[in-house]
Design an enzyme around this catalytic site. Structure first.
Site, mmCIF file in Angstrom:
data_model
loop_
_atom_site.group_PDB
_atom_site.id
_atom_site.type_symbol
_atom_site.label_atom_id
_atom_site.label_comp_id
_atom_site.label_asym_id
_atom_site.label_seq_id
_atom_site.Cartn_x
_atom_site.Cartn_y
_atom_site.Cartn_z
ATOM 1 N N CYS A 100 19.311 34.924 3.676
ATOM 2 C CA CYS A 100 18.806 35.641 4.839
ATOM 3 C C CYS A 100 19.957 36.507 5.350
ATOM 4 C CB CYS A 100 18.255 34.691 5.885
ATOM 5 S SG CYS A 100 19.355 33.321 6.332
ATOM 6 N N GLY A 137 22.693 33.093 6.368
ATOM 7 C CA GLY A 137 22.493 32.043 5.379
ATOM 8 C C GLY A 137 22.560 30.643 5.943
ATOM 9 N N TRP A 138 22.269 30.487 7.246
ATOM 10 C CA TRP A 138 22.332 29.130 7.794
ATOM 11 C C TRP A 138 21.098 28.738 8.605
ATOM 12 C CZ3 TRP A 138 27.519 30.490 10.558
ATOM 13 C CH2 TRP A 138 27.303 31.401 11.595
ATOM 14 N N ASP A 139 20.013 29.526 8.545
ATOM 15 C CA ASP A 139 18.752 29.156 9.190
ATOM 16 C C ASP A 139 17.597 29.209 8.183
ATOM 17 O OD1 ASP A 139 19.542 28.719 11.995
ATOM 18 O OD2 ASP A 139 20.011 30.851 12.008
ATOM 19 N N ARG A 140 17.148 30.412 7.867
ATOM 20 C CA ARG A 140 16.046 30.558 6.908
ATOM 21 C C ARG A 140 16.447 30.112 5.507
ATOM 22 N NH1 ARG A 140 14.981 36.706 8.713
ATOM 23 N NH2 ARG A 140 17.207 36.467 9.188
#
Length: 578
Positions: free
Chosen positions: A316, A319-322
């Protein structure tokens, strides 16, 4: 640093270990550069437990990141899975020394230094995660300065100097720098055999204070990533999950507003990757959150099941949620099919994915909880929506193995006891199925050979099956005493697992074994039960530790739907304490 991790003592087990992990996760964001901080001992237990769980099924090496020198918010021990420790014939060709060198050269290319990192090994393919490409602002602003001169990485987007990207004097230097850093990124992708890049951003570029602080492969002006298969699959960011929480944690009917000004990345998927999925992708803007997540997961599973040896990158923005949402769903889905982490129990795979995919890769749970952006909770509650076989990687494997003109039910013919054998129609194809008593209840069956030879022979075969008592089709309408899984789902169990009491069995198509050498036949409901166990364990531990923020009561005064679900299914009332 090669490791098997079998001698590592477990750092707690079951509910207690998961509860300790969630409590630590909800109190502070993990940062490798902080060395664990005041909670160093707790973080070390979590890290040690992850290595032990990886070591149950895989040979692996570790890339050290003890002080965040590789990436400030990646794990201190970055795991490179090399091979299934059992009899899986697939093995990674990646050498950890060369990989580490490529990582050090390429990390500037991506936002916050979150480089392309392999996290799942499936059929010899690396499934990777990262942030999106760093844009002009990050490279030339203070963040880029820190990367170049200090070796650190920070989140100081807002401090980037507001210099026009259109300045002609900077364009040449801009191009040269991008050639260099993105060239290293491409070398890393190729070394990991990544071909498919799935971009979850709803923007082409992330803009902060009028400055393009990030970019993406799909809008690289020099088309440096043209040799890769790029998929733009826009998915709402973490802010959208406040609406999920405010709707009493209900994702059904929740549709993202695609008309917002910043949303400029349309869905774009090569036709060759969509033909087998039976999904109308033109309707994606009308999908609710459930349908959108389901369809994207089906797409990812289809990609990793392709016949080539290519890997997959999912990213995303940061790179740490979706990104961990889909990485975690992929890991759990493949595990439920018995294809990866085959010796892990539901509580263990849950611990591994929460700890490694979310906590140690820097998900900002404290911040997200404070804002009500509960994407982390959504991930595990969403497991109830992917329990059916249509999300199984085994389903697409079986479909590709079928001979032309035959359905799965027609191929899965059973020979009843003392009823002779099926007549072969040609020598072009054969199907062998082996089992042992107890592998699926008390029912046993014999090997069957089916050999189609053209349309006329297939028609004759079907006619004989319909009229002859010599053969019985494998169908959902069988009597219960003869019932086998109508879908032929195969679950892999580790031969060393204490929970497996059956001998090793496998499904063979022709002379090539299906890529599931250690397995036993299960009903389709086994995938469902495994995922439901994971979800139930998560809900129980989450409610005891973090809890849900209660939604204001409805006019009827009824308790929130999900809180009531806790009360019924877990025996607890969700706490509002964070």
């Amino acid at each position: 640093m090669a490791a098997a991790a079998r001698g590592c003592p477990p750092a707690g087990s079951g509910d207690r270990a998961l509860a300790e992990l969630l409590l630590e996760f909800s109190r502070a964001q993990y940062r490798a550069k902080d060395g664990g901080g005041a909670a160093a001992a707790k973080v070390e237990r979590i890290e040690r437990r992850c290595l032990e769980l990886f070591g149950r099924d895989y040979r692996y090496s570790v890339i050290p990141n003890l002080h965040g020198e590789v990436c400030a918010h990646y794990p201190r021990y970055i795991v490179l899975l090399e091979r299934d420790a059992g009899r899986d014939p697939f093995e990674s060709t990646v050498q950890v020394g060369k990989l580490q060198d490529l990582i050090n050269r390429s990390k500037m290319a991506r936002c916050r230094g979150r480089f392309v990192c392999p996290v799942i090994l499936y059929k010899g393919k690396h499934i990777c995660r990262s942030a999106t490409l760093a844009g002009w602002g990050e490279l030339y602003g203070r963040t880029g300065y820190n990367y170049i001169f200090s070796g650190g990485s920070d989140d100081a987007w807002a401090d980037a100097e507001d210099i026009s990207e259109e300045d002609p004097a900077l364009r040449n230097a801009d191009s040269q720098l991008f050639d260099k850093v993105r060239g290293h990124d491409i070398k890393l992708l190729r070394y990991l055999s990544v071909r498919y890049i799935c971009d979850l951003m709803v923007e082409n570029k992330k803009v902060k204070f009028g400055l393009n602080v990030t970019s993406s492969e799909k809008v690289d002006k020099a088309q440096r990533y043209a040799d890769f298969t790029l998929l733009s699959i826009p998915y709402p960011g973490c802010e959208f999950f406040k609406d999920y929480k405010d709707r009493d944690y209900t994702a059904e009917g929740l549709i993202f507003n695609w008309k917002q000004d910043y949303v400029d990345a349309p869905l774009s998927i090569p036709v060759s990757l969509t033909q087998s999925l039976n999904i109308d992708w033109s309707e994606y803007q009308s999908w609710d959150l459930v349908q959108q997540t389901q369809n994207y997961l089906k797409l990812l599973i289809s990609i990793i099941n392709s016949d080539d040896d290519s890997g997959l990158l999912v990213h995303c923005i940061s790179g740490w949620d979706r990104t961990p949402l889909f990485i975690s769903l992929l890991r759990l889905s493949l595990w439920a099919d018995g294809l990866i982490h085959t010796s892990l129990e539901p509580s263990e795979i849950l611990y591994l994915t929460v700890a490694y995919d979310w906590f140690l890769f820097g998900h900002m749970l404290v911040d997200r909880l404070s804002k009500g952006e509960e994407i982390f909770f959504f991930c595990f509650n969403f497991l109830k929506h992917i329990t059916s076989e249509e999300f199984s990687a085994l389903k697409s494997q079986r479909r590709k193995s079928l001979p032309p003109g035959f359905t799965l039910e027609e191929i899965c013919m059973l020979k009843q006891k003392d009823r002779g054998s099926t007549t072969s129609l040609s020598s072009d194809f054969s199907l062998g199925m082996e089992s042992s008593p107890g592998a699926s209840g008390s029912f046993t069956y014999e090997a069957v050979e089916l050999m189609p030879a053209g349309t006329q022979a297939q028609a004759a075969w079907r006619k004989s099956c319909a009229s002859s008592p010599q053969a019985v089709l494998w169908s959902r309408a069988q009597q219960s005493e003869d019932r086998l899984p109508s879908t032929g789902v195969v679950e892999v169990k580790s031969s060393s697992s204490s929970s497996s009491t059956h001998s090793d069995n496998f499904l063979r198509i022709g002379s090539s074994p299906l890529e599931v050498p250690r397995s036993r036949l299960l009903s389709a409901s086994d995938r469902e039960s495994r995922l439901e166990e994971v979800r139930s364990a998560f809900l129980a531990s989450y409610s005891r530790t973090i809890g849900l923020k209660a939604v204001p009561p409805s006019p009827s005064g009824a308790i929130g739907g999900l809180l009531e679900q806790f009360a019924r299914g877990v025996g607890l009332r969700g706490s509002s304490t964070l």
